[in-house]
Design a protein around this motif. Structure first.
Motif, mmCIF file in Angstrom:
data_model
loop_
_atom_site.group_PDB
_atom_site.id
_atom_site.type_symbol
_atom_site.label_atom_id
_atom_site.label_comp_id
_atom_site.label_asym_id
_atom_site.label_seq_id
_atom_site.Cartn_x
_atom_site.Cartn_y
_atom_site.Cartn_z
ATOM 1 N N THR A 118 0.829 -1.213 0.000
ATOM 2 C CA THR A 118 0.000 0.000 0.000
ATOM 3 C C THR A 118 0.858 1.255 0.000
ATOM 4 O OG1 THR A 118 -0.188 -0.052 2.420
ATOM 5 C CG2 THR A 118 -1.909 -1.154 1.164
ATOM 6 N N GLU A 119 2.010 1.198 0.684
ATOM 7 C CA GLU A 119 2.929 2.335 0.659
ATOM 8 C C GLU A 119 3.449 2.570 -0.754
ATOM 9 O OE1 GLU A 119 3.756 4.508 2.874
ATOM 10 O OE2 GLU A 119 2.639 3.658 4.554
ATOM 11 N N ILE A 120 3.765 1.488 -1.447
ATOM 12 C CA ILE A 120 4.224 1.620 -2.831
ATOM 13 C C ILE A 120 3.109 2.187 -3.698
ATOM 14 C CG2 ILE A 120 4.926 0.325 -4.883
ATOM 15 C CD1 ILE A 120 6.414 -1.608 -3.035
ATOM 16 N N LEU A 121 1.898 1.671 -3.545
ATOM 17 C CA LEU A 121 0.763 2.130 -4.354
ATOM 18 C C LEU A 121 0.477 3.612 -4.126
ATOM 19 C CD1 LEU A 121 -1.730 -0.859 -3.919
ATOM 20 C CD2 LEU A 121 -0.315 -0.349 -5.904
ATOM 21 N N SER A 122 0.648 4.077 -2.909
ATOM 22 C CA SER A 122 0.357 5.481 -2.607
ATOM 23 C C SER A 122 1.472 6.425 -3.048
ATOM 24 C CB SER A 122 0.105 5.660 -1.113
ATOM 25 O OG SER A 122 1.252 5.305 -0.366
ATOM 26 N N GLY A 123 2.552 5.881 -3.608
ATOM 27 C CA GLY A 123 3.628 6.715 -4.135
ATOM 28 C C GLY A 123 4.699 7.081 -3.140
ATOM 29 N N ASN A 124 4.764 6.355 -2.033
ATOM 30 C CA ASN A 124 5.735 6.681 -1.002
ATOM 31 C C ASN A 124 7.178 6.539 -1.481
ATOM 32 O OD1 ASN A 124 6.314 7.548 1.599
ATOM 33 N ND2 ASN A 124 6.492 5.471 2.400
ATOM 34 N N TYR A 125 7.417 5.683 -2.448
ATOM 35 C CA TYR A 125 8.771 5.457 -2.962
ATOM 36 C C TYR A 125 8.918 5.891 -4.413
ATOM 37 C CZ TYR A 125 8.671 2.485 1.164
ATOM 38 O OH TYR A 125 8.517 2.027 2.442
ATOM 39 N N SER A 126 7.877 6.512 -4.949
ATOM 40 C CA SER A 126 7.912 6.943 -6.338
ATOM 41 C C SER A 126 8.827 8.141 -6.513
ATOM 42 C CB SER A 126 6.493 7.301 -6.803
ATOM 43 O OG SER A 126 6.519 7.865 -8.091
ATOM 44 N N GLN A 127 9.517 8.212 -7.648
ATOM 45 C CA GLN A 127 10.436 9.311 -7.903
ATOM 46 C C GLN A 127 9.712 10.655 -7.969
ATOM 47 O OE1 GLN A 127 13.371 8.629 -11.075
ATOM 48 N NE2 GLN A 127 12.799 6.468 -11.065
#
Length: 808
Positions: free
Chosen positions: A641-650
């Motif tokens: 869910t963290e990835i989906l919410s953009g927490n690690y997105s550039q």
């Protein structure tokens, strides 16, 4: 389209344009040194409180008016629903609040400029025998100014000078007696002239009435003047002094504080004659308080006309500040608006030339702007408190497993609640400056708190300290700029200076030299002039911007799309076991996690290894990461869910989480680094391999091949595939820190295939400058993990030499 040569000369064209406009402007206007010097002004606040109990209320008081020595720059009235009326008459300017309702306070505020006045009275001026009719009221006795009382006359017979027809001599005798012989006393109500004489002591009103009585006795028109001494702080005391009419002028005298024919700059006149400062409805428990602050302002914001030197208007004078105020902007806002471009230039210089890192690019400018309302230390302290609240909220909400956007929204709400609590604790009379702290960019602060949390979670304390120090220094510089009266005047009177700022910004944007911090970062290899170092500025401008199209850079950031492109060209890539692009697909994890015991979970738009979770084993319902950490089903779902919410997105946008099979790396690499998957970074320029390195994960890097997180960087000879040097951050090593295996002189297996696969990847993505990350699977051989359109420059330290010449 501009040619490259013209593009490079744009800053110089802007400088020439500035010079031409500046000299033309200077020939058409007269700007003096005083135009840039800060002016002293006073902020006056009158707070009046009362108990209306719903009955009719009427309050009248004198408020400042303009004359030759005081100028009203700005005023603001808070009526709280009462009607408000201003009247001007010969005694002064009055304000009246009236009405009915549950009202208990009103307020008047003014920003004032005043100046000191001094008069020289010639000893040759005689006291006139007759005056015009308009002056005769200032010669007659009153109930409290007993001019003709025998005791007043008897006093004068004792203190009179030899030259009784000399205006100067008579006024000097009156002043000497009322100032020196009548002792001062605290104000206890109205004191008439005769009482002051009998008691031989009085407050300002008694001394002044005795002065006026003696002056009128000698046929010199005189009157009382009431007002306030503008000393900083809060008080209830007003003040009275005297004006005597001499040779066509009303000249001030202060027998209480020792002012003969002078009046200090901090004396504010409110009324003339013997008047009462306040009138109000009976039995309303009326109270009042004056609050005075002395401050400096830019002359461009407030052209003060009472000064001896004023802004020249003999020629055309540009004043951007005045123009913006006429458009409705507040003076403080105008000052910030004028100097924001200069702040952006300073931040640009610090980041691109010095190499400072800050929390957010222009966040220091916004915090510096807020500090102009509060003062630097108070503002920074408040910012630190807000940041601490945000950080604690981030940690707490992280345990609640909230998604990123709702979590940030909750942090903003928590900050708002603390602001409300703080303001309520200070009380209703808190100054407005504290409220201006609400201008802090709380959304940005929320993101900062998350970044701090991530750095602390990774134990990257050095980076956290450096970024914090860089942010604090940048805030301080922006604060100094935004508080500079000189700079405010320069940009207001000479807006062509913005051309210089723009020229500097473009020049820095074109500058490709090494940043100051890079001189330290690459100090061990800078001395090798035959192998110049490639800095981040040159990398960005000469390679990333020059060789890589924006659309293709976006493609390179999309790992799943890149895999498809490379696969279509015949290149080997890991399989995708599962991809989840929305929360509605999270249910797919249930069956998937039951069927696997090892995998790599990655964010599609991630960078620098952030967000990658490597699972190497499963015991019962617990997954074990490469770094030895334990994850249950819920934690892995939470990570998705963290990835989906953009927490690690550039770019911070919503992202896709995808799972790949855990690659069993080749035995040679497994012996070097058995605690995670190693990869080989190959850098290509225009299809040619220019450098390569092997990245070996460690326990410190949590099994990730990421140099920033503590992986070992091993330089590889691009022609032979043999390792030649190794480094962990700033330390050169020869063995792996976890198993002490030798890292130098190792031949990388499948090297020719690695180089061939890197060229296929470059051709598939079609970037002119690219980094290709390849791992070597025990069964499949070389496999592309991902590509990078902005490969880092730390590889030069790994190779122990600059690589700029190789990249060309």
């Amino acid at each position: 389209m501009f040619t490259k040569d013209i593009k490079e000369k744009i800053p110089y064209f802007l400088v020439l344009a500035y010079l031409a406009i500046f000299f033309y402007h200077n020939s058409k206007s007269e700007t003096q040194v005083s135009d840039f010097q800060p002016q002293t002004v006073y902020s006056l606040s009158l707070n009046m409180s009362f108990d209306s109990a719903g009955e009719s209320v009427n309050i009248t008081t004198f408020i400042p008016q303009e004359n030759e020595r005081q100028q009203l720059l700005n005023e603001n009235v808070i009526t709280n629903g009462l009607s408000y009326l201003v009247n001007d008459d010969k005694f002064g300017r009055t304000a009246q609040w009236s009405g009915t309702g549950q009202i208990n306070s009103v307020q008047y505020k003014a920003l004032l400029a005043t100046r000191e006045v001094k008069y020289l009275i010639s000893e040759h001026i005689k006291i006139p025998l007759n005056y015009e009719d308009e002056l005769k009221p200032y010669l007659v006795p009153t109930e409290v100014i007993q001019r003709d009382h025998p005791e007043i006359k008897s006093l004068w017979s004792v203190i009179k000078p030899d030259k009784q027809d000399s205006t100067l001599a008579v006024l000097q005798a009156i002043y000497n007696y009322t100032y020196n012989d009548i002792k001062g006393a605290p104000f206890k109500g109205l004191t008439d002239a005769l009482t002051a004489l009998r008691l031989q002591q009085a407050s300002c009103n008694g001394k002044s009435r005795l002065f006026v009585a003696l002056a009128r006795l000698n046929n010199i028109p005189a009157r009382l003047v009431g007002g306030i001494i503008l000393n900083e702080g809060s008080k209830k005391t007003s003040h009275q002094w005297v004006e005597a009419y001499v040779d066509g002028h009303w000249i001030p005298f202060g027998p209480t504080n020792g002012h003969f024919a002078t009046l200090p700059a901090n004396y504010l006149m409110l009324y003339k004659n013997d008047r009462v400062l306040f009138k109000f409805t009976a039995d309303i428990n009326f109270d009042y308080l004056f609050t005075i602050n002395r401050k400096l302002v830019a002359p461009s914001l407030y052209p003060i006309e009472i000064n001896d030197t004023v802004l020249s208007d003999s020629k055309s004078q540009i004043n951007v500040s005045q123009m913006l105020q006429r458009m409705g902007l507040e003076p403080k806002t105008v000052g910030l608006f004028l100097l924001f471009p200069l702040c952006t230039l300073v931040i640009t210089f610090l980041r691109n030339v010095v190499g400072f890192k800050t929390f957010g690019i222009f966040m220091p400018m916004l915090v510096g702007a807020a500090c102009t309302f509060t003062g630097f230390f108070k503002g920074v302290s408040a910012f630190a408190i807000i940041l601490l609240i945000s950080f604690i909220s981030q940690v707490w909400l992280d345990k609640l497993r909230l998604l990123k956007i709702p979590r940030l929204a909750a942090i903003i709400t928590i900050n708002t609640l603390f602001f409300i609590i703080g303001l309520s604790m200070i009380g209703t009379k808190s100054n407005v400056e504290f409220g201006m702290l609400s201008l802090f960019p709380v959304v940005i602060i929320s993101f900062i708190a998350e970044k701090i949390h991530n750095l602390s979670d990774e134990n990257n304390w050095k980076s956290l300290i450096l970024v914090s120090m860089g942010s604090l220094f940048s805030i301080w510089l922006c604060y100094l700029i935004l508080n500079s009266f000189l700079l405010e005047g320069v940009f207001s009177f000479y807006p062509e200076f913005y051309l210089l700022v723009l020229a500097a910004q473009i020049y820095i944007g074109q500058w490709t030299g090494l940043r100051i911090t890079e001189l330290k970062r690459f100090k061990s290899i800078l001395t090798d002039k035959s192998n110049p170092v490639l800095g981040i500025n040159k990398r960005n401008r000469d390679f990333v911007y020059e060789l890589n199209e924006k659309g293709l850079l976006k493609l390179a950031a999309d790992k799943l799309a890149c895999k498809e492109q490379i696969k279509a060209k015949g290149g080997a890539v890991p399989d995708t076991l599962l991809s989840i692009s929305s929360l509605s697909e999270l249910h797919l994890l249930d069956n998937f996690l039951l069927s696997v015991s090892e995998f790599a979970l990655k964010p599609n738009q991630g960078a620098q290894g952030n967000g990658i979770l490597i699972i190497v084993d499963k015991k019962d319902d617990t997954f074990i990461s490469a770094g030895g950490k334990k994850y249950n089903y819920d934690k892995i779902k939470r990570h998705c869910t963290e990835i989906l919410s953009g927490n690690y997105s550039q770019n911070g946008d919503s992202d896709t989480a995808y799972f790949e099979p855990l690659i069993k790396q080749h035995n040679t690499l497994q012996q070097l680094a058995p605690f995670g998957l190693s990869d080989i970074r190959v850098i290509l320029t225009n299809g040619n391999v220019v450098s390569a390195m092997l990245r070996l994960p460690t326990k410190q890097s949590d099994g990730k091949a990421n140099l920033h997180q503590g992986a070992v960087g091993v330089a590889v000879d691009a022609e032979t595939g043999i390792t030649i040097n190794a480094r962990i951050k700033q330390t050169t090593v020869s063995t792996h820190p976890d198993n002490q295996v030798n890292l130098i002189g190792v031949e990388i297996p499948f090297w020719k295939e690695v180089l061939a696969l890197s060229k296929i990847s470059q051709s598939a993505i079609n970037l002119g400058y690219i980094g290709v990350d390849i791992c070597i699977d025990a069964s499949r051989g070389p496999v592309v993990l991902e590509v990078n359109g902005r490969p880092g420059i730390e590889i030069q330290n790994i190779h122990n030499r600059g690589l700029y010449r190789d990249y060309q």
